[in-house]
Design a protein around this motif. Structure first.
Motif, PDB file in Angstrom:
ATOM      1  N   HIS A  39      39.011 -21.799 -30.336  1.00 48.18           N
ATOM      2  CA  HIS A  39      38.093 -21.879 -29.200  1.00 48.18           C
ATOM      3  C   HIS A  39      37.911 -20.542 -28.484  1.00 48.18           C
ATOM      4  O   HIS A  39      36.867 -20.292 -27.884  1.00 48.18           O
ATOM      5  CB  HIS A  39      38.581 -22.935 -28.208  1.00 48.18           C
ATOM      6  CG  HIS A  39      38.579 -24.325 -28.781  1.00 48.18           C
ATOM      7  ND1 HIS A  39      37.710 -24.732 -29.760  1.00 48.18           N
ATOM      8  CD2 HIS A  39      39.349 -25.414 -28.501  1.00 48.18           C
ATOM      9  CE1 HIS A  39      37.934 -26.000 -30.062  1.00 48.18           C
ATOM     10  NE2 HIS A  39      38.927 -26.436 -29.322  1.00 48.18           N
ATOM     11  N   SER A  40      38.929 -19.709 -28.551  1.00 44.95           N
ATOM     12  CA  SER A  40      38.803 -18.396 -27.910  1.00 44.95           C
ATOM     13  C   SER A  40      37.711 -17.561 -28.561  1.00 44.95           C
ATOM     14  O   SER A  40      37.162 -16.641 -27.952  1.00 44.95           O
ATOM     15  CB  SER A  40      40.136 -17.641 -27.964  1.00 44.95           C
ATOM     16  OG  SER A  40      40.541 -17.433 -29.312  1.00 44.95           O
ATOM     17  N   THR A  92      34.941 -19.063 -29.949  1.00 42.61           N
ATOM     18  CA  THR A  92      33.686 -19.819 -29.980  1.00 42.61           C
ATOM     19  C   THR A  92      33.111 -20.164 -28.614  1.00 42.61           C
ATOM     20  O   THR A  92      31.894 -20.243 -28.459  1.00 42.61           O
ATOM     21  CB  THR A  92      33.875 -21.131 -30.756  1.00 42.61           C
ATOM     22  OG1 THR A  92      34.918 -21.908 -30.135  1.00 42.61           O
ATOM     23  CG2 THR A  92      34.251 -20.868 -32.197  1.00 42.61           C
ATOM     24  N   LEU A  93      33.961 -20.376 -27.617  1.00 42.08           N
ATOM     25  CA  LEU A  93      33.477 -20.927 -26.346  1.00 42.08           C
ATOM     26  C   LEU A  93      32.468 -20.010 -25.651  1.00 42.08           C
ATOM     27  O   LEU A  93      31.375 -20.444 -25.282  1.00 42.08           O
ATOM     28  CB  LEU A  93      34.665 -21.220 -25.427  1.00 42.08           C
ATOM     29  CG  LEU A  93      34.468 -22.360 -24.413  1.00 42.08           C
ATOM     30  CD1 LEU A  93      34.163 -23.663 -25.119  1.00 42.08           C
ATOM     31  CD2 LEU A  93      35.719 -22.512 -23.549  1.00 42.08           C
ATOM     32  N   GLY A 112      40.161 -23.035 -22.139  1.00 49.85           N
ATOM     33  CA  GLY A 112      39.129 -23.562 -21.257  1.00 49.85           C
ATOM     34  C   GLY A 112      39.362 -23.181 -19.812  1.00 49.85           C
ATOM     35  O   GLY A 112      38.440 -22.796 -19.093  1.00 49.85           O
ATOM     36  N   GLY A 114      44.149 -25.139 -26.300  1.00 50.88           N
ATOM     37  CA  GLY A 114      42.760 -25.393 -25.931  1.00 50.88           C
ATOM     38  C   GLY A 114      42.565 -25.464 -24.435  1.00 50.88           C
ATOM     39  O   GLY A 114      41.589 -24.919 -23.896  1.00 50.88           O
ATOM     40  N   ASP A 157      34.472 -27.824 -22.267  1.00 50.89           N
ATOM     41  CA  ASP A 157      35.552 -28.659 -22.784  1.00 50.89           C
ATOM     42  C   ASP A 157      36.102 -28.054 -24.064  1.00 50.89           C
ATOM     43  O   ASP A 157      35.390 -27.947 -25.063  1.00 50.89           O
ATOM     44  CB  ASP A 157      35.066 -30.086 -23.052  1.00 50.89           C
ATOM     45  CG  ASP A 157      36.229 -31.067 -23.231  1.00 50.89           C
ATOM     46  OD1 ASP A 157      37.280 -30.646 -23.753  1.00 50.89           O
ATOM     47  OD2 ASP A 157      36.082 -32.243 -22.844  1.00 50.89           O
ATOM     48  N   SER A 158      37.353 -27.654 -24.035  1.00 50.62           N
ATOM     49  CA  SER A 158      38.046 -27.159 -25.229  1.00 50.62           C
ATOM     50  C   SER A 158      39.426 -27.795 -25.307  1.00 50.62           C
ATOM     51  O   SER A 158      40.377 -27.189 -25.768  1.00 50.62           O
ATOM     52  CB  SER A 158      38.164 -25.627 -25.194  1.00 50.62           C
ATOM     53  OG  SER A 158      38.881 -25.204 -24.043  1.00 50.62           O
ATOM     54  N   SER A 159      39.509 -29.043 -24.847  1.00 51.42           N
ATOM     55  CA  SER A 159      40.797 -29.726 -24.727  1.00 51.42           C
ATOM     56  C   SER A 159      41.336 -30.245 -26.052  1.00 51.42           C
ATOM     57  O   SER A 159      42.501 -30.633 -26.135  1.00 51.42           O
ATOM     58  CB  SER A 159      40.680 -30.889 -23.737  1.00 51.42           C
ATOM     59  OG  SER A 159      39.694 -31.812 -24.167  1.00 51.42           O
ATOM     60  N   THR A 212      27.896 -28.372 -29.008  1.00 48.99           N
ATOM     61  CA  THR A 212      29.155 -29.026 -29.315  1.00 48.99           C
ATOM     62  C   THR A 212      29.488 -28.837 -30.790  1.00 48.99           C
ATOM     63  O   THR A 212      28.642 -29.089 -31.650  1.00 48.99           O
ATOM     64  CB  THR A 212      29.091 -30.529 -28.992  1.00 48.99           C
ATOM     65  OG1 THR A 212      28.838 -30.699 -27.589  1.00 48.99           O
ATOM     66  CG2 THR A 212      30.398 -31.225 -29.348  1.00 48.99           C
ATOM     67  N   ALA A 216      34.891 -28.161 -29.388  1.00 49.34           N
ATOM     68  CA  ALA A 216      34.526 -27.160 -28.385  1.00 49.34           C
ATOM     69  C   ALA A 216      33.128 -27.504 -27.908  1.00 49.34           C
ATOM     70  O   ALA A 216      32.235 -27.757 -28.726  1.00 49.34           O
ATOM     71  CB  ALA A 216      34.550 -25.759 -28.974  1.00 49.34           C
ATOM     72  N   SER A 217      32.926 -27.535 -26.598  1.00 44.89           N
ATOM     73  CA  SER A 217      31.645 -27.995 -26.087  1.00 44.89           C
ATOM     74  C   SER A 217      31.292 -27.286 -24.788  1.00 44.89           C
ATOM     75  O   SER A 217      32.149 -27.090 -23.920  1.00 44.89           O
ATOM     76  CB  SER A 217      31.698 -29.515 -25.864  1.00 44.89           C
ATOM     77  OG  SER A 217      30.444 -30.043 -25.527  1.00 44.89           O
TER      78      SER A 217
END
Length: 243
Positions: A35-36, A38-39, A75, A71, A7-9, A28, A13-14
């Motif tokens: 997010h790019s 971290t995910l 994702g 985000g 989930d990066s909506s 999380t 970020a999770s």
């Protein structure tokens, strides 16, 4: 059954792994980072700490929108890349449905709200019946006042959650005429564990897709697209006046 959830909506970020009825791991972060960046490191950390072989997962559940355009693209791209590389199916889980699933078996109505800017929210209205999430009103992008009018008409207790709560809490407290409350910190934002758990339900219902088929559900066009359409409208109007 082993489901990888992403989930990066939104700001959160999770990443999570759910196997049958067990949450194996969840990472999380609710912080303003890209997010790019971290995910995938978050996924690598989970895989390392739990000795996870990604080839053993059955499917990849991803928050499919609505939410942050950037985000959602991150994702979606991450899920599609993993799905193609691992040859695994994807499960697109509507973002606000996953948010509602955080409050499993809660009584009354559950109303996730995400700040959609321009005094609007991404939202939906849900409840639980016989331990199943029921959609009272499906995902939508609406002015917050319109949403509150809808909720008041149902005449039931409402629980709010999501990143729209801090933005609109004052107006919610002013406009709601039915009892309402706000979810506590540990369940009031996006969690990949909810995406994965609900994804498992959808997997068992046959709601899967290939990596190539998956696309995010933005619910509305982006600001850049709106601005481009407005510029084109103005050009057409000016051209019409000069004829």
């Amino acid at each position: 059954m082993k489901i990888l959830g992403l989930d990066s909506s939104g700001i959160v970020a999770s990443v999570a792994v759910v196997e049958n009825e067990n949450l194996v791991a969840e990472y999380t972060v609710n912080y303003k980072k890209t997010h790019s960046q971290t995910l995938l490191p978050m996924l690598d950390e989970i895989a390392s700490m739990t000795e996870l072989d990604l080839n053993t997962i059955d499917a990849i559940a991803v928050a499919a929108g609505p939410g942050s355009f950037t985000g959602l693209r991150i994702g979606s791209a991450t899920a599609k890349g993993l799905g193609l590389a691992l040859k695994k199916p994807l499960i697109g889980v509507p973002t606000v449905e996953a948010l509602a699933y955080n409050l499993y078996d809660a009584e009354g109505l559950i109303c996730p709200i995400m700040d959609a800017r321009r005094n609007q929210v991404y939202t939906g209205i849900y409840c639980f019946e016989d331990h199943k999430l029921v959609t009272v009103e499906k995902q939508m992008a609406v002015p917050v006042e319109e949403l509150l009018e809808k909720l008041n008409k149902y005449g039931k207790n409402v629980i709010f959650l999501g990143d729209g709560v801090p933005v609109f809490r004052r107006v919610i407290e002013e406009k709601m005429t039915v009892p309402c409350s706000f979810a506590p910190a540990h369940v009031n934002k996006q969690r990949a564990s909810a995406v994965a758990a609900l994804g498992q339900v959808y997997y068992e219902e046959g709601k899967i897709q290939t990596a190539a088929e998956h696309v995010p559900d933005y619910l509305r066009v982006s600001q850049a697209e709106r601005e481009r359409a407005e510029r084109e409208r103005r050009k057409e109007s000016a051209a019409g006046e000069n004829r």
